[in-house]
Design a protein around this motif. Structure first.
Motif, PDB file in Angstrom:
ATOM      1  N   UNK A 199     -14.485 -72.236 -19.244  1.00 36.23           N
ATOM      2  CA  UNK A 199     -13.987 -71.909 -17.900  1.00 36.23           C
ATOM      3  C   UNK A 199     -14.861 -72.528 -16.820  1.00 36.23           C
ATOM      4  N   UNK A 200     -16.177 -72.584 -17.061  1.00 39.64           N
ATOM      5  CA  UNK A 200     -17.074 -73.228 -16.094  1.00 39.64           C
ATOM      6  C   UNK A 200     -16.713 -74.696 -15.939  1.00 39.64           C
ATOM      7  N   UNK A 207     -22.226 -74.194 -12.659  1.00 41.20           N
ATOM      8  CA  UNK A 207     -23.337 -74.917 -13.284  1.00 41.20           C
ATOM      9  C   UNK A 207     -24.174 -73.966 -14.135  1.00 41.20           C
ATOM     10  N   UNK A 208     -24.460 -72.787 -13.607  1.00 44.94           N
ATOM     11  CA  UNK A 208     -25.280 -71.843 -14.373  1.00 44.94           C
ATOM     12  C   UNK A 208     -24.533 -71.315 -15.605  1.00 44.94           C
ATOM     13  N   UNK A 209     -23.210 -71.253 -15.551  1.00 40.26           N
ATOM     14  CA  UNK A 209     -22.430 -70.732 -16.677  1.00 40.26           C
ATOM     15  C   UNK A 209     -22.230 -71.757 -17.791  1.00 40.26           C
ATOM     16  N   UNK A 210     -22.527 -73.020 -17.529  1.00 42.23           N
ATOM     17  CA  UNK A 210     -22.336 -74.048 -18.557  1.00 42.23           C
ATOM     18  C   UNK A 210     -23.188 -73.806 -19.800  1.00 42.23           C
ATOM     19  N   UNK A 259     -14.663 -67.248 -13.207  1.00 42.10           N
ATOM     20  CA  UNK A 259     -15.094 -67.857 -14.467  1.00 42.10           C
ATOM     21  C   UNK A 259     -14.205 -67.457 -15.639  1.00 42.10           C
ATOM     22  N   UNK A 260     -13.067 -66.856 -15.359  1.00 40.25           N
ATOM     23  CA  UNK A 260     -12.068 -66.617 -16.404  1.00 40.25           C
ATOM     24  C   UNK A 260     -11.092 -67.794 -16.363  1.00 40.25           C
ATOM     25  N   UNK A 261     -10.362 -68.034 -17.450  1.00 38.48           N
ATOM     26  CA  UNK A 261      -9.375 -69.124 -17.410  1.00 38.48           C
ATOM     27  C   UNK A 261      -8.376 -68.964 -16.266  1.00 38.48           C
ATOM     28  N   UNK A 262      -7.905 -67.740 -16.043  1.00 34.32           N
ATOM     29  CA  UNK A 262      -6.944 -67.508 -14.956  1.00 34.32           C
ATOM     30  C   UNK A 262      -7.584 -67.738 -13.593  1.00 34.32           C
TER      31      UNK A 262
END
Length: 148
Positions: free
Chosen positions: A40-41, A29-32, A101-104
């Motif tokens: 990624x978020x 939520x904070x990374x959005x 929070x990375x795609x992987x």
């Protein structure tokens, strides 16, 4: 006429512990609000929303969780490697660390050994990985030992 897009993509099952669910939801939520981290978020929130949530005590050891050591096979190149799934602020202190929070990291969280998942990398390249083995990190192992 059938096209490749006529069939929905089958996603592998995802399982999260109650504790990981809370931490992952808060960080996603904070990374959005970050342009760089928002995709990624969003993916992480999607995985959380479709996950089966189990108590920390009942969480299987072969499922990828925070701080898990994960042996993965890159299904595109055929190479294997071991990664440790961590929160973003722990990435610099852990060798072979992959942030959730990375795609992987967002793709791997909650998968069991033997499951595969496809996703697009940060550079929009198609990627596919299979979890060969997942073992709990030291923090998770210690919590289990303290409970028994």
């Amino acid at each position: 006429m059938n096209t490749p897009y006529d069939h929905p993509i089958a996603l592998p099952p995802v399982m999260l512990s109650e504790a990981d669910r809370g931490r992952l939801h808060a960080i996603a939520i904070s990374a959005l609000t970050s342009r760089r981290l928002a995709p990624s978020a969003s993916n992480l929130l999607r995985e959380i929303s479709r996950a089966e949530i189990v108590s920390d005590e009942e969480f299987p050891e072969n499922v990828v969780a925070l701080n898990s050591h994960v042996d993965v096979r890159d299904n595109v190149s055929g190479t294997t490697r071991q990664v440790v799934l961590v929160m973003p602020d722990e990435k610099s202190i852990q060798p072979n660390a992959v942030s959730v929070l990375s795609p992987m990291g967002a793709a791997l969280i909650g998968l069991s050994a033997g499951h595969s998942i496809d996703w697009c990398s940060a550079s929009d390249e198609p990627s596919s990985m299979t979890v060969l083995r997942s073992t709990p990190g030291s923090a998770r192992s210690q919590v289990r030992a303290d409970r028994h």
